[in-house]
Design a protein around this motif. Structure first.
Motif, PDB file in Angstrom:
ATOM      1  N   GLY A 109      -6.506  -9.029   3.573  1.00 16.08           N
ATOM      2  CA  GLY A 109      -6.931  -8.964   2.180  1.00 16.08           C
ATOM      3  C   GLY A 109      -6.974  -7.544   1.658  1.00 16.08           C
ATOM      4  N   VAL A 110      -7.459  -6.627   2.470  1.00 19.85           N
ATOM      5  CA  VAL A 110      -7.512  -5.214   2.073  1.00 19.85           C
ATOM      6  C   VAL A 110      -6.101  -4.671   1.881  1.00 19.85           C
ATOM      7  CG1 VAL A 110      -8.132  -2.896   2.872  1.00 19.85           C
ATOM      8  CG2 VAL A 110      -9.779  -4.769   3.067  1.00 19.85           C
ATOM      9  N   ARG A 111      -5.180  -5.018   2.788  1.00 20.37           N
ATOM     10  CA  ARG A 111      -3.781  -4.575   2.638  1.00 20.37           C
ATOM     11  C   ARG A 111      -3.180  -5.129   1.347  1.00 20.37           C
ATOM     12  NH1 ARG A 111      -3.572  -5.590   8.197  1.00 20.37           N
ATOM     13  NH2 ARG A 111      -2.648  -7.621   7.815  1.00 20.37           N
ATOM     14  N   TRP A 112      -3.450  -6.406   1.047  1.00 19.35           N
ATOM     15  CA  TRP A 112      -2.911  -7.018  -0.163  1.00 19.35           C
ATOM     16  C   TRP A 112      -3.468  -6.330  -1.405  1.00 19.35           C
ATOM     17  CZ3 TRP A 112      -4.813  -9.369  -4.509  1.00 19.35           C
ATOM     18  CH2 TRP A 112      -3.856  -9.984  -5.323  1.00 19.35           C
ATOM     19  N   ILE A 113      -4.756  -6.052  -1.426  1.00 21.25           N
ATOM     20  CA  ILE A 113      -5.365  -5.368  -2.574  1.00 21.25           C
ATOM     21  C   ILE A 113      -4.731  -3.992  -2.759  1.00 21.25           C
ATOM     22  CG2 ILE A 113      -7.495  -4.293  -3.418  1.00 21.25           C
ATOM     23  CD1 ILE A 113      -8.986  -6.717  -2.164  1.00 21.25           C
ATOM     24  N   GLY A 114      -4.528  -3.265  -1.665  1.00 28.47           N
ATOM     25  CA  GLY A 114      -3.879  -1.953  -1.755  1.00 28.47           C
ATOM     26  C   GLY A 114      -2.473  -2.062  -2.318  1.00 28.47           C
ATOM     27  N   TRP A 115      -1.724  -3.043  -1.833  1.00 26.37           N
ATOM     28  CA  TRP A 115      -0.369  -3.269  -2.343  1.00 26.37           C
ATOM     29  C   TRP A 115      -0.409  -3.581  -3.835  1.00 26.37           C
ATOM     30  CZ3 TRP A 115       1.377  -7.697  -4.698  1.00 26.37           C
ATOM     31  CH2 TRP A 115       2.748  -7.724  -5.007  1.00 26.37           C
ATOM     32  N   TYR A 116      -1.312  -4.461  -4.222  1.00 23.25           N
ATOM     33  CA  TYR A 116      -1.409  -4.888  -5.618  1.00 23.25           C
ATOM     34  C   TYR A 116      -1.744  -3.715  -6.534  1.00 23.25           C
ATOM     35  CZ  TYR A 116      -2.820  -7.535  -9.727  1.00 23.25           C
ATOM     36  OH  TYR A 116      -2.924  -8.022 -10.999  1.00 23.25           O
ATOM     37  N   VAL A 117      -2.718  -2.914  -6.149  1.00 25.31           N
ATOM     38  CA  VAL A 117      -3.120  -1.762  -6.960  1.00 25.31           C
ATOM     39  C   VAL A 117      -1.958  -0.789  -7.117  1.00 25.31           C
ATOM     40  CG1 VAL A 117      -4.618   0.284  -7.005  1.00 25.31           C
ATOM     41  CG2 VAL A 117      -5.583  -1.961  -6.489  1.00 25.31           C
ATOM     42  N   ARG A 118      -1.221  -0.533  -6.040  1.00 26.79           N
ATOM     43  CA  ARG A 118      -0.069   0.377  -6.116  1.00 26.79           C
ATOM     44  C   ARG A 118       1.011  -0.174  -7.032  1.00 26.79           C
ATOM     45  NH1 ARG A 118       2.731   2.082  -1.374  1.00 26.79           N
ATOM     46  NH2 ARG A 118       3.209   3.906  -2.610  1.00 26.79           N
ATOM     47  N   GLU A 119       1.253  -1.482  -6.978  1.00 27.72           N
ATOM     48  CA  GLU A 119       2.273  -2.096  -7.831  1.00 27.72           C
ATOM     49  C   GLU A 119       1.869  -2.038  -9.306  1.00 27.72           C
ATOM     50  OE1 GLU A 119       5.350  -3.466  -7.263  1.00 27.72           O
ATOM     51  OE2 GLU A 119       5.192  -2.747  -5.221  1.00 27.72           O
ATOM     52  N   VAL A 120       0.643  -2.427  -9.610  1.00 27.66           N
ATOM     53  CA  VAL A 120       0.179  -2.469 -10.991  1.00 27.66           C
ATOM     54  C   VAL A 120       0.091  -1.069 -11.598  1.00 27.66           C
ATOM     55  CG1 VAL A 120      -1.813  -3.049 -12.449  1.00 27.66           C
ATOM     56  CG2 VAL A 120      -1.013  -4.657 -10.728  1.00 27.66           C
ATOM     57  N   SER A 121      -0.308  -0.100 -10.795  1.00 23.13           N
ATOM     58  CA  SER A 121      -0.466   1.264 -11.308  1.00 23.13           C
ATOM     59  C   SER A 121       0.866   1.987 -11.474  1.00 23.13           C
ATOM     60  CB  SER A 121      -1.367   2.081 -10.377  1.00 23.13           C
ATOM     61  OG  SER A 121      -0.705   2.326  -9.143  1.00 23.13           O
ATOM     62  N   GLY A 122       1.932   1.434 -10.918  1.00 24.58           N
ATOM     63  CA  GLY A 122       3.240   2.073 -11.020  1.00 24.58           C
ATOM     64  C   GLY A 122       3.480   3.113  -9.937  1.00 24.58           C
ATOM     65  N   GLU A 123       2.568   3.191  -8.982  1.00 22.25           N
ATOM     66  CA  GLU A 123       2.690   4.192  -7.932  1.00 22.25           C
ATOM     67  C   GLU A 123       3.935   3.980  -7.062  1.00 22.25           C
ATOM     68  OE1 GLU A 123       0.055   5.801  -4.191  1.00 22.25           O
ATOM     69  OE2 GLU A 123      -0.963   4.841  -5.852  1.00 22.25           O
ATOM     70  N   THR A 124       4.405   2.763  -6.958  1.00 17.41           N
ATOM     71  CA  THR A 124       5.570   2.476  -6.130  1.00 17.41           C
ATOM     72  C   THR A 124       6.895   2.678  -6.867  1.00 17.41           C
ATOM     73  OG1 THR A 124       5.486   0.135  -6.687  1.00 17.41           O
ATOM     74  CG2 THR A 124       4.323   0.822  -4.687  1.00 17.41           C
ATOM     75  N   ALA A 125       6.827   2.999  -8.150  1.00 13.13           N
ATOM     76  CA  ALA A 125       8.050   3.115  -8.950  1.00 13.13           C
ATOM     77  C   ALA A 125       9.002   4.161  -8.377  1.00 13.13           C
ATOM     78  CB  ALA A 125       7.717   3.445 -10.399  1.00 13.13           C
ATOM     79  N   TYR A 126       8.472   5.296  -7.932  1.00 14.78           N
ATOM     80  CA  TYR A 126       9.348   6.338  -7.402  1.00 14.78           C
ATOM     81  C   TYR A 126      10.037   5.878  -6.122  1.00 14.78           C
ATOM     82  CZ  TYR A 126      11.202  10.605  -5.426  1.00 14.78           C
ATOM     83  OH  TYR A 126      12.049  11.532  -4.886  1.00 14.78           O
ATOM     84  N   GLU A 127       9.286   5.240  -5.217  1.00 15.91           N
ATOM     85  CA  GLU A 127       9.899   4.768  -3.972  1.00 15.91           C
ATOM     86  C   GLU A 127      11.002   3.758  -4.261  1.00 15.91           C
ATOM     87  OE1 GLU A 127       6.253   4.203  -3.850  1.00 15.91           O
ATOM     88  OE2 GLU A 127       5.746   6.042  -2.777  1.00 15.91           O
ATOM     89  N   LYS A 128      10.763   2.880  -5.228  1.00 14.72           N
ATOM     90  CA  LYS A 128      11.780   1.893  -5.597  1.00 14.72           C
ATOM     91  C   LYS A 128      13.005   2.568  -6.199  1.00 14.72           C
ATOM     92  CE  LYS A 128       8.603  -1.908  -6.329  1.00 14.72           C
ATOM     93  NZ  LYS A 128       8.006  -2.831  -7.303  1.00 14.72           N
ATOM     94  N   TYR A 129      12.769   3.558  -7.061  1.00 13.82           N
ATOM     95  CA  TYR A 129      13.872   4.304  -7.665  1.00 13.82           C
ATOM     96  C   TYR A 129      14.713   4.993  -6.589  1.00 13.82           C
ATOM     97  CZ  TYR A 129      15.909   8.743  -9.093  1.00 13.82           C
ATOM     98  OH  TYR A 129      16.746   9.819  -9.214  1.00 13.82           O
ATOM     99  N   ALA A 130      14.048   5.714  -5.692  1.00 13.58           N
ATOM    100  CA  ALA A 130      14.763   6.466  -4.648  1.00 13.58           C
ATOM    101  C   ALA A 130      15.552   5.526  -3.742  1.00 13.58           C
ATOM    102  CB  ALA A 130      13.782   7.307  -3.840  1.00 13.58           C
ATOM    103  N   ALA A 131      14.952   4.409  -3.367  1.00 13.78           N
ATOM    104  CA  ALA A 131      15.649   3.443  -2.515  1.00 13.78           C
ATOM    105  C   ALA A 131      16.861   2.865  -3.233  1.00 13.78           C
ATOM    106  CB  ALA A 131      14.696   2.330  -2.100  1.00 13.78           C
TER     107      ALA A 131
END
Length: 80
Positions: A22-44
């Motif tokens: 649950g903690v891992r899922w919450i961390g994933w969700y927060v990163r997705e909603v905040s846009g924090e993963t956008a750079y990693e997705k762009y680079a990939a």
């Protein structure tokens, strides 16, 4: 039996597993909603489609995103 190798985890072990998941899922969700993963997705994406292409730095990428947001008032990020 609880001392045997390969035994099934008890209720506490199962609970800890679910809490960690649950903690891992919450961390994933927060990163997705905040846009924090956008750079990693762009680079990939860039590396996958053109391995020789130059990938913007995170700073360049964030500046580009900010410029794009400010350029289009329909995005709703700016009031004026």
């Amino acid at each position: 039996m609880s001392g045997e190798a390969g035994h099934h985890p008890g209720r506490l072990g199962v609970l800890v597993h679910h809490v960690r998941a649950g903690v891992r899922w919450i961390g994933w969700y927060v990163r997705e909603v905040s846009g924090e993963t956008a750079y990693e997705k762009y680079a990939a994406h860039v590396r996958r489609h053109d391995p020789d292409a130059e990938v913007m730095t995170r700073r360049q990428f964030e500046r580009s995103r900010m410029d794009a947001r400010e350029a289009d008032p329909r995005d709703g990020f700016r009031c004026c």
